[in-house]
Design a protein around this motif. Structure first.
Motif, PDB file in Angstrom:
ATOM      1  N   VAL A 195       0.708  -0.699   0.452  1.00 16.60           N
ATOM      2  CA  VAL A 195       0.279   0.276   0.088  1.00 16.60           C
ATOM      3  C   VAL A 195       0.287   0.555  -0.270  1.00 16.60           C
ATOM      4  CG1 VAL A 195      -2.339   1.281   1.162  1.00 16.60           C
ATOM      5  CG2 VAL A 195      -1.892  -1.067   1.013  1.00 16.60           C
ATOM      6  N   ALA A 196       0.690   2.122  -1.484  1.00 15.01           N
ATOM      7  CA  ALA A 196       1.389   3.452  -0.815  1.00 15.01           C
ATOM      8  C   ALA A 196       1.021   4.754  -1.011  1.00 15.01           C
ATOM      9  CB  ALA A 196       1.813   3.099  -2.841  1.00 15.01           C
ATOM     10  N   PHE A 197       0.898   5.198  -0.311  1.00  9.79           N
ATOM     11  CA  PHE A 197       0.665   6.777   0.058  1.00  9.79           C
ATOM     12  C   PHE A 197       1.633   7.184  -0.683  1.00  9.79           C
ATOM     13  CE2 PHE A 197      -1.580   4.211   3.469  1.00  9.79           C
ATOM     14  CZ  PHE A 197      -3.307   4.503   3.386  1.00  9.79           C
ATOM     15  N   ALA A 198       0.945   8.607  -1.657  1.00  5.75           N
ATOM     16  CA  ALA A 198       2.478   9.373  -1.828  1.00  5.75           C
ATOM     17  C   ALA A 198       3.175   8.678  -2.463  1.00  5.75           C
ATOM     18  CB  ALA A 198       1.637  10.475  -1.064  1.00  5.75           C
ATOM     19  N   GLY A 199       2.878   7.696  -3.237  1.00  4.43           N
ATOM     20  CA  GLY A 199       4.665   7.068  -3.744  1.00  4.43           C
ATOM     21  C   GLY A 199       3.336   6.349  -5.376  1.00  4.43           C
ATOM     22  N   PRO A 200       4.916   5.078  -5.348  1.00  6.50           N
ATOM     23  CA  PRO A 200       6.112   5.593  -5.218  1.00  6.50           C
ATOM     24  C   PRO A 200       7.324   7.080  -5.907  1.00  6.50           C
ATOM     25  CG  PRO A 200       5.614   3.231  -6.123  1.00  6.50           C
ATOM     26  CD  PRO A 200       4.294   4.298  -6.043  1.00  6.50           C
ATOM     27  N   GLU A 205      13.682   6.330 -11.283  1.00 10.18           N
ATOM     28  CA  GLU A 205      14.370   5.169 -11.773  1.00 10.18           C
ATOM     29  C   GLU A 205      14.094   4.337 -12.791  1.00 10.18           C
ATOM     30  OE1 GLU A 205      17.302   4.091  -8.911  1.00 10.18           O
ATOM     31  OE2 GLU A 205      17.718   5.862  -9.230  1.00 10.18           O
ATOM     32  N   SER A 206      14.835   2.758 -13.220  1.00 11.06           N
ATOM     33  CA  SER A 206      14.413   2.346 -13.792  1.00 11.06           C
ATOM     34  C   SER A 206      13.911   0.580 -13.105  1.00 11.06           C
ATOM     35  CB  SER A 206      15.193   1.784 -14.290  1.00 11.06           C
ATOM     36  OG  SER A 206      16.468   0.867 -13.414  1.00 11.06           O
ATOM     37  N   TRP A 207      13.717   0.236 -11.727  1.00  8.09           N
ATOM     38  CA  TRP A 207      13.173  -0.351 -10.459  1.00  8.09           C
ATOM     39  C   TRP A 207      12.291  -0.941 -10.975  1.00  8.09           C
ATOM     40  CZ3 TRP A 207       9.829   0.475  -7.634  1.00  8.09           C
ATOM     41  CH2 TRP A 207       9.718   1.534  -6.438  1.00  8.09           C
ATOM     42  N   GLN A 208      11.603   0.467 -11.358  1.00  7.56           N
ATOM     43  CA  GLN A 208       9.649   0.060 -11.293  1.00  7.56           C
ATOM     44  C   GLN A 208       9.533  -0.984 -11.780  1.00  7.56           C
ATOM     45  OE1 GLN A 208      11.553   2.611 -11.047  1.00  7.56           O
ATOM     46  NE2 GLN A 208       9.921   4.517 -10.038  1.00  7.56           N
ATOM     47  N   SER A 209       9.877  -0.994 -12.858  1.00 11.30           N
ATOM     48  CA  SER A 209       9.687  -1.942 -13.903  1.00 11.30           C
ATOM     49  C   SER A 209      10.202  -3.307 -14.614  1.00 11.30           C
ATOM     50  CB  SER A 209       9.900  -1.491 -15.817  1.00 11.30           C
ATOM     51  OG  SER A 209      11.256  -1.192 -15.995  1.00 11.30           O
ATOM     52  N   THR A 231       1.753  15.570  -9.420  1.00  9.96           N
ATOM     53  CA  THR A 231       1.517  17.010 -10.607  1.00  9.96           C
ATOM     54  C   THR A 231       3.288  17.005 -11.105  1.00  9.96           C
ATOM     55  OG1 THR A 231       2.780  18.767  -9.016  1.00  9.96           O
ATOM     56  CG2 THR A 231      -0.202  18.449  -9.182  1.00  9.96           C
ATOM     57  N   ALA A 232       4.016  16.251 -11.179  1.00  9.91           N
ATOM     58  CA  ALA A 232       5.316  16.137 -11.298  1.00  9.91           C
ATOM     59  C   ALA A 232       5.513  15.096 -12.168  1.00  9.91           C
ATOM     60  CB  ALA A 232       6.430  16.099 -10.741  1.00  9.91           C
ATOM     61  N   LYS A 233       3.988  14.064 -12.122  1.00 12.31           N
ATOM     62  CA  LYS A 233       4.141  13.347 -12.912  1.00 12.31           C
ATOM     63  C   LYS A 233       4.575  11.544 -12.054  1.00 12.31           C
ATOM     64  CE  LYS A 233       1.933  15.211 -15.935  1.00 12.31           C
ATOM     65  NZ  LYS A 233      -0.310  14.713 -15.810  1.00 12.31           N
ATOM     66  N   HIS A 234       6.038  11.854 -10.431  1.00 11.96           N
ATOM     67  CA  HIS A 234       6.223  11.031 -10.186  1.00 11.96           C
ATOM     68  C   HIS A 234       5.526   9.641 -10.443  1.00 11.96           C
ATOM     69  CE1 HIS A 234       9.661  14.309  -8.829  1.00 11.96           C
ATOM     70  NE2 HIS A 234       9.180  14.750 -10.141  1.00 11.96           N
ATOM     71  N   TYR A 235       4.494   9.703  -9.036  1.00 14.62           N
ATOM     72  CA  TYR A 235       4.194   9.621  -8.940  1.00 14.62           C
ATOM     73  C   TYR A 235       2.936   7.927  -9.947  1.00 14.62           C
ATOM     74  CZ  TYR A 235       4.229  11.445  -4.368  1.00 14.62           C
ATOM     75  OH  TYR A 235       4.514  12.556  -3.819  1.00 14.62           O
ATOM     76  N   CYS A 236       2.340   8.788 -10.962  1.00 16.38           N
ATOM     77  CA  CYS A 236       1.587   7.675 -12.351  1.00 16.38           C
ATOM     78  C   CYS A 236       2.999   7.753 -13.007  1.00 16.38           C
ATOM     79  CB  CYS A 236       0.530   9.447 -12.753  1.00 16.38           C
ATOM     80  SG  CYS A 236       1.905  10.087 -14.070  1.00 16.38           S
ATOM     81  N   ARG A 237       4.120   7.724 -12.958  1.00 14.76           N
ATOM     82  CA  ARG A 237       5.377   6.972 -13.491  1.00 14.76           C
ATOM     83  C   ARG A 237       5.193   5.784 -13.369  1.00 14.76           C
ATOM     84  NH1 ARG A 237      10.381   6.452 -13.259  1.00 14.76           N
ATOM     85  NH2 ARG A 237      11.486   6.408 -14.898  1.00 14.76           N
ATOM     86  N   SER A 238       5.431   6.148 -11.783  1.00 11.02           N
ATOM     87  CA  SER A 238       4.914   4.615 -11.137  1.00 11.02           C
ATOM     88  C   SER A 238       4.829   3.807 -11.176  1.00 11.02           C
ATOM     89  CB  SER A 238       6.132   4.739 -10.077  1.00 11.02           C
ATOM     90  OG  SER A 238       7.041   5.345  -9.175  1.00 11.02           O
TER      91      SER A 238
END
Length: 319
Positions: A195-200, A205-209, A231-238
């Motif tokens: 369960v990831a709140f406000a993340g990842p 980084e490449s580890w998510q894939s 807003t900086a697309k960090h979470y949706c990217r992960s």
């Protein structure tokens, strides 16, 4: 000599325990070079650990390992659902000690997170021995709890010889840094749920894939849309790289109700006066999220939503 500091509170079947990691594990060491210490900060020992269980309700046979500062409100609610919870002391203040020029290599941060979780050698930038990894600290804590609080039946999360955790009963959870380390560790170690709140985070980084020991349908995320990480697309990217679009569209909890289309990606646009800092922490505070919390931590992992296409508003730039 490290002083032993133990706390115990019992309220109508709800038991909260606290103990310093250094008090129950003689092998625990400080690593000041990465801000991993036992000392007091703002009158609080940094290695103080917390646990909670509610013996009044049937156990769900799941252990939440919370990777962030202890959150009494969330923890008490999860205990009321029949979940056991621990908040162990682990290396989570190293970020500022890592040379900035190494941040964008694509593997740096993920490797440090994995070493912090396992106590195994995954990064040349830190040296965290096994006894000081999250896994070992959590094991020692649960072993101690099994002895100190037999009514809580903590031994249900230990193998027969009590030499390791039963990771298939573990829910890794956290907010921000903690949610990111939870997801990174779950790539390496199969667990019941993440369960990831406000993340990842870890936007470069490449580890998510990477291939995941934990099936992708067991990852759940929740964030506010004004959080800078969103807003900086960090979470949706992960979320995209973790493969969560396969299990349903984004679900705004203000416009839907459980089971949110069986989605793994929850968002909120709840009013925070345009304050991005408030948005970053709001999803782990307040009664208004209890339905979402229950969904995130207890929804059957095999119940999934309909796969959707790549999120057109989320730019995924793979290193």
């Amino acid at each position: 000599m490290v002083s032993t500091l133990i706390g115990l509170q019992e309220r109508e079947g709800k038991v909260e325990l606290s103990v310093r990691a250094s008090a129950i594990n003689p092998d625990a060491k400080e690593h000041p070079e990465i801000n991993y210490t036992f000392a007091k900060v703002k009158d609080k020992y940094q290695d103080m650990q917390h646990a909670i269980v509610d013996t009044r309700v049937p156990s769900r046979d799941r252990l939440v390992i919370w990777l962030m500062s202890y959150n009494a409100e969330l923890s008490e609610y999860l205990a009321s659902l029949g979940l056991h919870l621990i908040q162990p002391h682990y290396a989570n203040r190293w970020f500022s000690t890592v040379p900035k020029e190494t941040h964008d290599t694509g593997e740096c941060l993920g490797n440090i997170r994995l070493e912090a979780a396992t106590g195994e050698d995954h990064s040349a930038l830190v040296d965290i021995p096994k006894a000081d990894g999250l896994a070992a600290r959590s094991l020692k804590f649960v072993q101690w709890l099994a002895k100190e609080n037999p009514e809580g039946k903590w031994e249900r999360f230990l193998n027969q010889k009590q030499t390791d955790l039963l990771w298939d009963k573990v829910i890794l959870a956290g907010s921000s840094h903690g949610s990111t380390t939870s997801a990174r560790f779950a790539k390496h170690q199969k667990v019941a749920r993440v369960v990831a709140f406000a993340g990842p985070r870890d936007q470069l980084e490449s580890w998510q894939s990477l291939p995941s020991a934990t099936p992708a349908n067991r990852y759940f995320g929740f964030t506010h849309v004004l959080d800078k990480g969103w807003t900086a697309k960090h979470y949706c990217r992960s979320w995209e790289m973790l493969g969560l679009a396969k299990f349903g569209a984004l679900a705004n909890v203000e416009q839907s109700s459980p089971p949110y289309g069986n989605s793994r990606r929850l968002i909120t646009d709840f009013e925070v006066d345009g304050n991005a800092n408030k948005a970053h922490g709001v999803v782990v505070r307040g009664d208004r999220w209890k339905e979402a919390w229950k969904y995130l931590f207890t929804h059957p992992v095999d119940d999934v939503g309909k796969a959707v296409e790549h999120d057109p508003d989320c730019v995924v730039e793979r290193p």
